[in-house]
Motif scaffolding. Sequence first.
Motif, PDB file in Angstrom:
ATOM      1  N   GLU A 127       0.616  -1.076   0.125  1.00  0.00           N
ATOM      2  CA  GLU A 127      -0.127  -0.106  -0.032  1.00  0.00           C
ATOM      3  C   GLU A 127       1.093   1.456  -0.310  1.00  0.00           C
ATOM      4  OE1 GLU A 127      -3.378   2.494   2.970  1.00  0.00           O
ATOM      5  OE2 GLU A 127      -3.620  -0.308   2.835  1.00  0.00           O
ATOM      6  N   PHE A 128       0.382   2.323  -0.752  1.00  0.00           N
ATOM      7  CA  PHE A 128       1.346   3.255  -0.863  1.00  0.00           C
ATOM      8  C   PHE A 128       0.710   4.491  -1.420  1.00  0.00           C
ATOM      9  CE2 PHE A 128       3.156  -0.202  -3.266  1.00  0.00           C
ATOM     10  CZ  PHE A 128       4.377  -0.524  -2.885  1.00  0.00           C
ATOM     11  N   SER A 129       0.881   5.210  -0.436  1.00  0.00           N
ATOM     12  CA  SER A 129       0.695   6.909  -0.150  1.00  0.00           C
ATOM     13  C   SER A 129       0.985   8.084  -1.924  1.00  0.00           C
ATOM     14  CB  SER A 129       0.874   7.888   0.733  1.00  0.00           C
ATOM     15  OG  SER A 129      -0.474   7.375   1.982  1.00  0.00           O
ATOM     16  N   GLY A 130       0.567   8.587  -2.255  1.00  0.00           N
ATOM     17  CA  GLY A 130       0.571   9.495  -3.267  1.00  0.00           C
ATOM     18  C   GLY A 130       0.229  10.420  -3.709  1.00  0.00           C
ATOM     19  N   ILE A 131       1.422  11.850  -3.251  1.00  0.00           N
ATOM     20  CA  ILE A 131       1.495  13.551  -3.583  1.00  0.00           C
ATOM     21  C   ILE A 131       0.671  13.338  -4.910  1.00  0.00           C
ATOM     22  CG2 ILE A 131       1.813  15.662  -2.786  1.00  0.00           C
ATOM     23  CD1 ILE A 131       1.480  13.593  -0.759  1.00  0.00           C
ATOM     24  N   ASN A 132       1.820  13.537  -6.392  1.00  0.00           N
ATOM     25  CA  ASN A 132       1.457  14.227  -7.172  1.00  0.00           C
ATOM     26  C   ASN A 132       0.719  12.782  -8.456  1.00  0.00           C
ATOM     27  OD1 ASN A 132       1.811  16.178  -7.494  1.00  0.00           O
ATOM     28  ND2 ASN A 132       4.194  16.231  -9.150  1.00  0.00           N
ATOM     29  N   ASP A 133       1.090  11.693  -7.778  1.00  0.00           N
ATOM     30  CA  ASP A 133       1.135  10.652  -9.350  1.00  0.00           C
ATOM     31  C   ASP A 133       1.478   8.865  -8.989  1.00  0.00           C
ATOM     32  OD1 ASP A 133       4.145  10.910 -10.567  1.00  0.00           O
ATOM     33  OD2 ASP A 133       2.647  12.120 -11.798  1.00  0.00           O
ATOM     34  N   PHE A 134       1.280   8.193  -9.399  1.00  0.00           N
ATOM     35  CA  PHE A 134       1.310   6.917  -9.635  1.00  0.00           C
ATOM     36  C   PHE A 134       1.183   6.639 -11.088  1.00  0.00           C
ATOM     37  CE2 PHE A 134      -0.704   6.685  -6.025  1.00  0.00           C
ATOM     38  CZ  PHE A 134      -0.200   5.921  -4.263  1.00  0.00           C
ATOM     39  N   VAL A 135       2.092   6.110 -11.756  1.00  0.00           N
ATOM     40  CA  VAL A 135       2.339   5.350 -13.231  1.00  0.00           C
ATOM     41  C   VAL A 135       3.044   4.128 -13.394  1.00  0.00           C
ATOM     42  CG1 VAL A 135       3.722   5.959 -15.081  1.00  0.00           C
ATOM     43  CG2 VAL A 135       3.578   8.048 -13.671  1.00  0.00           C
ATOM     44  N   ILE A 136       2.201   3.148 -14.664  1.00  0.00           N
ATOM     45  CA  ILE A 136       2.238   2.219 -15.175  1.00  0.00           C
ATOM     46  C   ILE A 136       2.391   2.731 -15.962  1.00  0.00           C
ATOM     47  CG2 ILE A 136       1.232  -0.191 -15.034  1.00  0.00           C
ATOM     48  CD1 ILE A 136      -1.582   0.882 -13.276  1.00  0.00           C
ATOM     49  N   MET A 137       3.763   2.052 -16.536  1.00  0.00           N
ATOM     50  CA  MET A 137       4.396   2.268 -17.602  1.00  0.00           C
ATOM     51  C   MET A 137       5.009   1.177 -17.932  1.00  0.00           C
ATOM     52  SD  MET A 137       7.021   5.216 -16.874  1.00  0.00           S
ATOM     53  CE  MET A 137       7.324   4.582 -18.253  1.00  0.00           C
ATOM     54  N   LYS A 138       4.900   0.240 -19.542  1.00  0.00           N
ATOM     55  CA  LYS A 138       6.087   0.014 -20.321  1.00  0.00           C
ATOM     56  C   LYS A 138       7.664  -0.071 -20.000  1.00  0.00           C
ATOM     57  CE  LYS A 138       5.359  -0.195 -24.577  1.00  0.00           C
ATOM     58  NZ  LYS A 138       7.454  -0.086 -25.077  1.00  0.00           N
ATOM     59  N   HIS A 139       8.023  -1.499 -20.095  1.00  0.00           N
ATOM     60  CA  HIS A 139       9.825  -1.132 -20.352  1.00  0.00           C
ATOM     61  C   HIS A 139      10.829  -0.800 -22.247  1.00  0.00           C
ATOM     62  CE1 HIS A 139      11.398  -1.796 -15.905  1.00  0.00           C
ATOM     63  NE2 HIS A 139      10.716  -2.942 -16.309  1.00  0.00           N
ATOM     64  N   ILE A 140      11.196  -0.135 -22.018  1.00  0.00           N
ATOM     65  CA  ILE A 140      11.289   0.518 -23.653  1.00  0.00           C
ATOM     66  C   ILE A 140      10.932  -0.598 -24.945  1.00  0.00           C
ATOM     67  CG2 ILE A 140      12.234   1.422 -25.168  1.00  0.00           C
ATOM     68  CD1 ILE A 140      13.595   3.350 -23.897  1.00  0.00           C
ATOM     69  N   GLU A 141      11.445  -1.678 -24.088  1.00  0.00           N
ATOM     70  CA  GLU A 141      11.762  -2.937 -25.178  1.00  0.00           C
ATOM     71  C   GLU A 141      10.549  -3.926 -25.069  1.00  0.00           C
ATOM     72  OE1 GLU A 141      13.501  -4.121 -21.175  1.00  0.00           O
ATOM     73  OE2 GLU A 141      13.887  -2.248 -22.250  1.00  0.00           O
ATOM     74  N   ASP A 142       9.809  -3.893 -24.635  1.00  0.00           N
ATOM     75  CA  ASP A 142       8.542  -4.099 -24.214  1.00  0.00           C
ATOM     76  C   ASP A 142       7.429  -3.652 -24.910  1.00  0.00           C
ATOM     77  OD1 ASP A 142       8.835  -6.596 -22.050  1.00  0.00           O
ATOM     78  OD2 ASP A 142       8.895  -5.166 -20.470  1.00  0.00           O
TER      79      ASP A 142
END
Length: 273
Positions: A127-142
């Motif tokens: 569980e995480f607290s965020g002030i600005n944002d959360f990002v889910i992203m792929k690696h460049i090669e994926d």
Amino acid sequence: MGAYKVKKIGIFYKDEPYLSEVAREIEKYLLKKGIEVYKNGDLEKISDGKDSVVLSLGGDGTFLGASRIAMNIGAAVLGINLGNLGFLTDVEGMDVFIAIEKLLKGEFTVEERLALTAIVNGEEALEFSGINDFVIMKHIEDKILKIDVAINGLKAGKFRCDGAVVSTATGSTAYALSVGGPVIAPQVNVYELSFIAPHKLSARPLVLGELDKLEIEIESQGNFVFLRDGLKVLDLKMFDRIEFRKNEKNLKIAHIRGKNFFEVLNKKFGWGS
């Protein structure tokens, strides 16, 4: 929220020579005034944040780190800009002691803002607290990221993209802005979902209410990364599910002078110029 009598001040900064020297000078000044002072690793020792302010010495990245600690202990955070952009900070570095004197005199206001909580796979340890944002992203090669989105338990759609950004109003001028999300005034208690390089023209940003619960499940194979306020917190894989909702605590930001959000938006980003 009005001012209060400040009895304790925390100082948060990166371990760099110049910032360490500024922190020492501030500490000496405050101790002469009879104020309890806590620095970096000792900030969690502040027992009651209601009479405390955490000073963030640096730029916006430092401010985000200080904000998470301040929110956890119930204190307000005041940003002293000793970095580059300083969009989130309230005071320029040259005015630091003027600002501190105003704090001690009670000449400040406190603004409360919505923060976010993210829980991965329903695990309390993730569980995480965020002030600005959360990002889910792929690696460049994926290969492309495929996600299934649900809102308040109801299926909302499937998306193919390079990533997704879940942002607060505070973070709407950060990563979310760069991927086409709207600028949200900080006093508005909403958050938004935006997509990074979506493969559908219909994949537009979505603004959610403070009581809405957002769920994102990964449906593609590959290695993916999960970021909180710009920093990696863990890797993600196929079938991982992340739930986002309003944090139980609000972020409290101390303002020394009447800071106009739209004036800062114009000055720092050129909005309306």
